[in-house]
Design a protein around this motif. Structure first.
Motif, PDB file in Angstrom:
ATOM      1  N   LEU A   1       3.052   2.113   5.307  1.00 59.27           N
ATOM      2  CA  LEU A   1       4.284   2.858   5.566  1.00 59.27           C
ATOM      3  C   LEU A   1       4.254   3.543   6.932  1.00 59.27           C
ATOM      4  O   LEU A   1       5.248   3.514   7.676  1.00 59.27           O
TER       5      LEU A   1
ATOM      6  N   MET B   1       6.348  -1.613  -1.663  1.00 57.65           N
ATOM      7  CA  MET B   1       7.452  -0.657  -1.607  1.00 57.65           C
ATOM      8  C   MET B   1       8.490  -1.156  -0.606  1.00 57.65           C
ATOM      9  O   MET B   1       8.193  -1.948   0.280  1.00 57.65           O
TER      10      MET B   1
ATOM     11  N   GLU C   1       2.279   0.076   0.406  1.00 53.78           N
ATOM     12  CA  GLU C   1       2.508   1.492   0.711  1.00 53.78           C
ATOM     13  C   GLU C   1       1.575   2.003   1.815  1.00 53.78           C
ATOM     14  O   GLU C   1       1.966   2.863   2.606  1.00 53.78           O
TER      15      GLU C   1
END
Length: 339
Positions: A271, A256, A268
């Motif tokens: 994150l 991502m 991800e």
């Protein structure tokens, strides 16, 4: 007086009863996937013949002529396949041009036979090139294929029996069937137990495919029921058929881009770490949006440091998108003004 010597006839062992040589026994195995593919090819072929032969006829529909045309088509294609190798050898000897070699692909060969048969059954409209290339024709063929499948007009197992015969008849180089022959059942049985064309069931749970031993490696490499580790290394094990959906929708390792506009990309699952590590740069970007050109670059950095020191760093770092971080910053700035 000399005695004349005698010559003895050599003794020959009795060979026993002479064995009556019967016909050799052919190994029955062939490439089951190739046979299945060819069997699937027969149904749309029949549908095309029925549609082309009844188009424009108000009194006939494809389903009315299907039974008779199926028998005619099978007889025609089978007969052509039986003489194919002999015809190919004769043509090869007569024509020395290598560019005119006969095809070796069984699907191409049977397709030629079916096209030849179909051309003899087309009515006047069926011979029009515009009709043959039209979307309407393709739609009618697809519809009739679905109708025959729903009514089990020509079940797959019956088509496979025909396809097996056709495949063996046209397989010039024995790429798709076993050519071995034996003089007795015992030797044939020994061969069948190790024949590379012998059928085996796919071991992957849920897969009902039967393929030849020689094709199992290729089948396994594409089998939708094969259990694999996630391609993005998230340690999840799942079916190959579910891999794409998993990798795109729920895999914690799917790549991502930073939701705050950083140039970086990361899995991800990282994150949270990214938002904590680059909180200040995210705050600067958000402050730019709030204050437009009111503050210079250094002032924005100082304001970001003040917001972090306001004791809300943990709360700010939990923001996962620009909108939520903007709302938090506005609330904090309002509290700071009140003080």
């Amino acid at each position: 007086m000399e005695t004349q010597g005698t010559t003895e006839t050599p003794v020959v062992a009795d060979p026993g009863p002479v064995r009556d040589e019967g016909p050799l026994l052919q190994c029955p195995y062939c490439d089951s996937e190739a046979m299945h593919k060819l069997a699937q090819f027969l149904l749309p072929g029949l549908a095309a013949v029925c549609v082309d032969g009844t188009t424009g006829d108000l009194f006939k529909k494809p389903s009315v002529v299907a039974v008779d045309l199926r028998k005619e088509m099978v007889d025609y294609v089978t007969q052509r396949s039986e003489t194919f190798i002999a015809d190919a050898l004769i043509e090869s000897e007569a024509n020395q041009n290598p560019d005119n070699e006969m095809p070796e692909d069984p699907y191409e060969i049977i397709s030629i036979f079916m096209d030849d048969f179909s051309s003899t059954k087309r009515n006047i409209i069926g011979h029009v090139s515009g009709w043959l290339l039209s979307d309407s024709r393709e739609d009618k063929i697809d519809d009739f294929v679905q109708e025959m499948e729903m009514t089990r007009f020509w079940p797959l197992e019956r088509r496979e029996a025909i396809a097996e015969v056709l495949l063996k008849n046209v397989d010039i180089k024995t790429k798709f069937h076993c050519p071995e022959k034996y003089e007795n059942e015992e030797r044939l049985a020994d061969h069948k137990a190790q024949c590379s064309f012998r059928p085996v069931t796919c071991p992957n749970d849920g897969c009902r495919a039967t393929v030849s031993v020689r094709c199992m490696k290729d089948h396994d490499a594409a089998c939708p029921f094969k259990i694999l580790l996630c391609e993005q290394n998230c340690e999840k094990r799942l079916l190959r058929r579910d891999m794409d959906r998993h990798c795109v929708t729920v895999c914690p390792m799917r790549p991502m881009k930073c939701p705050f506009g950083c140039d970086s990309s990361f899995p991800e699952r990282n994150l949270e770490d990214h938002c904590s590590e680059f909180l200040q740069s995210h705050l600067v970007k958000v402050l730019k949006g709030i204050h437009k050109k009111e503050l210079g670059e250094e002032e924005l950095k100082q304001r970001a440091l003040l917001l972090e020191k306001a004791g809300e760093q943990g709360k700010l770092a939990k923001a996962r998108d620009t909108r939520s971080l903007t709302n938090l910053v506005k609330d904090l700035e309002a509290k700071m003004k009140d003080k």
